[in-house]
Design a protein around this motif. Structure first.
Motif, PDB file in Angstrom:
ATOM      1  N   ARG A  39      29.758  69.266  45.834  1.00 28.43           N
ATOM      2  CA  ARG A  39      28.440  69.680  46.330  1.00 28.43           C
ATOM      3  C   ARG A  39      27.598  68.471  46.771  1.00 28.43           C
ATOM      4  O   ARG A  39      26.941  68.512  47.804  1.00 28.43           O
ATOM      5  CB  ARG A  39      27.695  70.498  45.273  1.00 28.43           C
ATOM      6  N   ASP A  40      27.650  67.403  45.996  1.00 28.75           N
ATOM      7  CA  ASP A  40      26.901  66.192  46.350  1.00 28.75           C
ATOM      8  C   ASP A  40      27.406  65.604  47.663  1.00 28.75           C
ATOM      9  O   ASP A  40      26.613  65.200  48.519  1.00 28.75           O
ATOM     10  CB  ASP A  40      27.005  65.149  45.246  1.00 28.75           C
ATOM     11  N   ALA A  41      28.721  65.559  47.826  1.00 32.41           N
ATOM     12  CA  ALA A  41      29.303  65.001  49.053  1.00 32.41           C
ATOM     13  C   ALA A  41      28.933  65.854  50.263  1.00 32.41           C
ATOM     14  O   ALA A  41      28.569  65.314  51.319  1.00 32.41           O
ATOM     15  CB  ALA A  41      30.818  64.888  48.920  1.00 32.41           C
ATOM     16  N   VAL A  42      28.997  67.169  50.123  1.00 32.43           N
ATOM     17  CA  VAL A  42      28.627  68.057  51.230  1.00 32.43           C
ATOM     18  C   VAL A  42      27.150  67.874  51.571  1.00 32.43           C
ATOM     19  O   VAL A  42      26.776  67.837  52.748  1.00 32.43           O
ATOM     20  CB  VAL A  42      28.961  69.535  50.904  1.00 32.43           C
ATOM     21  N   LYS A  43      26.339  67.710  50.570  1.00 36.19           N
ATOM     22  CA  LYS A  43      24.908  67.492  50.813  1.00 36.19           C
ATOM     23  C   LYS A  43      24.669  66.195  51.585  1.00 36.19           C
ATOM     24  O   LYS A  43      23.821  66.122  52.466  1.00 36.19           O
ATOM     25  CB  LYS A  43      24.160  67.458  49.478  1.00 36.19           C
ATOM     26  N   ARG A  44      25.446  65.155  51.274  1.00 37.67           N
ATOM     27  CA  ARG A  44      25.284  63.853  51.927  1.00 37.67           C
ATOM     28  C   ARG A  44      25.819  63.831  53.351  1.00 37.67           C
ATOM     29  O   ARG A  44      25.206  63.224  54.228  1.00 37.67           O
ATOM     30  CB  ARG A  44      25.953  62.747  51.110  1.00 37.67           C
ATOM     31  N   VAL A  45      27.001  64.443  53.583  1.00 40.47           N
ATOM     32  CA  VAL A  45      27.653  64.265  54.890  1.00 40.47           C
ATOM     33  C   VAL A  45      27.895  65.546  55.671  1.00 40.47           C
ATOM     34  O   VAL A  45      28.386  65.502  56.794  1.00 40.47           O
ATOM     35  CB  VAL A  45      28.994  63.496  54.747  1.00 40.47           C
ATOM     36  N   GLY A  46      27.598  66.699  55.101  1.00 38.89           N
ATOM     37  CA  GLY A  46      27.829  67.953  55.806  1.00 38.89           C
ATOM     38  C   GLY A  46      29.121  68.626  55.380  1.00 38.89           C
ATOM     39  O   GLY A  46      29.796  68.179  54.461  1.00 38.89           O
ATOM     40  N   GLN A  47      29.468  69.704  56.069  1.00 41.26           N
ATOM     41  CA  GLN A  47      30.559  70.579  55.650  1.00 41.26           C
ATOM     42  C   GLN A  47      31.930  70.239  56.217  1.00 41.26           C
ATOM     43  O   GLN A  47      32.901  70.904  55.885  1.00 41.26           O
ATOM     44  CB  GLN A  47      30.243  72.022  56.053  1.00 41.26           C
TER      45      GLN A  47
END
Length: 60
Positions: A39-47
């Motif tokens: 979730r943190d990674a998706v928040k930082r760089v998108g889906q």
């Protein structure tokens, strides 16, 4: 049959859908990370899975 039980990829493997519990579980297992890390990674760089993978590698 549940997606995880049959081992199938997400319906749209071009994006990580955090709204789908089944897909979140698949991506967590596939990437070998915790749900929070995903979730943190998706928040930082998108889906986009490639971007998420790269972000997760940078954070290790």
């Amino acid at each position: 049959m549940d997606m995880m039980k049959r081992g199938a990829r997400p319906a749209d493997a071009t994006k990580i859908d955090l709204e789908s519990r089944t897909e979140v579980n698949w991506w967590v297992r596939s990437l070998g990370v915790s749900e929070q890390s995903l979730r943190d990674a998706v928040k930082r760089v998108g889906q986009v899975p490639g971007d998420v993978r790269a972000e997760l590698r940078r954070r290790r």
